[in-house]
Write a protein that holds these residues in place. Structure first.
Motif, PDB file in Angstrom:
ATOM      1  N   VAL A  45       8.921  -1.046  -2.496  1.00 25.48           N
ATOM      2  CA  VAL A  45       8.556  -2.512  -2.678  1.00 25.48           C
ATOM      3  C   VAL A  45       7.279  -2.244  -3.540  1.00 25.48           C
ATOM      4  O   VAL A  45       6.355  -1.600  -3.360  1.00 25.48           O
ATOM      5  N   SER A  98      11.667  -5.973  -4.056  1.00 28.02           N
ATOM      6  CA  SER A  98      11.698  -5.701  -2.711  1.00 28.02           C
ATOM      7  C   SER A  98      13.286  -5.017  -2.358  1.00 28.02           C
ATOM      8  O   SER A  98      14.029  -5.813  -2.637  1.00 28.02           O
ATOM      9  N   SER A 148       7.066  -3.105   6.055  1.00 30.46           N
ATOM     10  CA  SER A 148       6.441  -2.612   4.880  1.00 30.46           C
ATOM     11  C   SER A 148       5.016  -2.008   5.010  1.00 30.46           C
ATOM     12  O   SER A 148       4.197  -2.596   5.696  1.00 30.46           O
TER      13      SER A 148
END
Length: 238
Positions: free
Chosen positions: A57, A79, A231
């Motif tokens: 990402v 992403s 993330s």
């Protein structure tokens, strides 16, 4: 409703730009750990074990200061999301009749979905000293599907005349063209800065609002699942 919220937030950005509010901008990059979650109708037909997909990402960010502790952030990210599923099938429809399999079939399925993601975030400074900075973020994200890939590798077992089983190998793949083009998500997380360098370590959790109709085996209807992503990013100010 999701479209309206995203539109209003981007209109806010245009208004802020016109008012010449102080802003900061930079880039960020990191790693996604993603899976799909949801429910299915009949637990007697098959069982699903969900696995994770690791992906990248990264992109650009832009923050507008509303006060000394609160800012409004906009991001444009690439992403990579998805999941790996192991499906064990106990029943299979044959000639219009659902029959129990003498030996369960097993399918390994990959769902890879890459998005252009546009998060809109509120950022709250909790701590800001010369040596340490801490902030919390929350908001929503609109994602546009850029690429999809689906693979199914499975084996169905049929009884043979000798009392054993004969294997039938199954292979399917697609580009997931029929899966939702847009996905909307709720986002929250935080960031940590150590020292005065313009670098921040961020953690983020992105939870999809919309159900995606993901294909399974050809004898079964698509399964409805949502995106779910953790993330870890390194963000730098330019």
């Amino acid at each position: 409703m999701h479209y309206l919220i995203s539109l209003l937030l981007w209109v806010m950005m245009a208004t802020i730009l016109d008012a010449q509010v102080p802003m900061n901008w930079g880039g960020k990059a990191g790693m996604n750990i993603s899976q799909h979650y949801g429910t299915k109708g009949d637990e007697g037909d098959y069982k699903v074990q969900t696995g994770l997909r690791l992906g990248a990402v990264g992109g650009l960010w832009l923050d507008f200061a509303a006060s000394e502790v609160l800012s409004l952030g906009f991001e444009a990210l690439y992403s990579m999301k998805g999941s790996h599923q192991t499906i064990t099938i106990d029943h299979l429809e044959m000639n219009g009749v659902m029959e129990e399999l003498a030996k369960p079939a097993q399918m390994k399925v990959k769902y890879h979905l890459d998005y252009f993601e546009l998060p809109v975030l509120l950022k709250l400074k909790i701590l800001d000293t010369d040596h340490l900075g801490l902030n919390l973020v929350t908001g929503s994200a609109m994602s546009l599907k850029l690429r999809g890939h689906h693979e199914l590798d499975g084996t169905v077992w049929f009884p043979d005349d000798e009392g054993g089983f004969e294997a039938l190998k199954i292979w399917e793949e697609s580009a997931l063209r029929n899966v939702n083009m847009f996905d909307f998500s709720f986002v929250y997380g935080g960031g940590l800065r150590v020292g005065r360098l313009p670098v921040c370590l961020e953690y983020r959790f992105t939870l999809g609002w919309d159900y995606l109709r993901l294909p399974t085996y050809q004898f079964f209807d698509p399964v409805e699942l949502r995106n779910q992503t953790w993330s870890l990013l390194l963000s730098s100010e330019f």
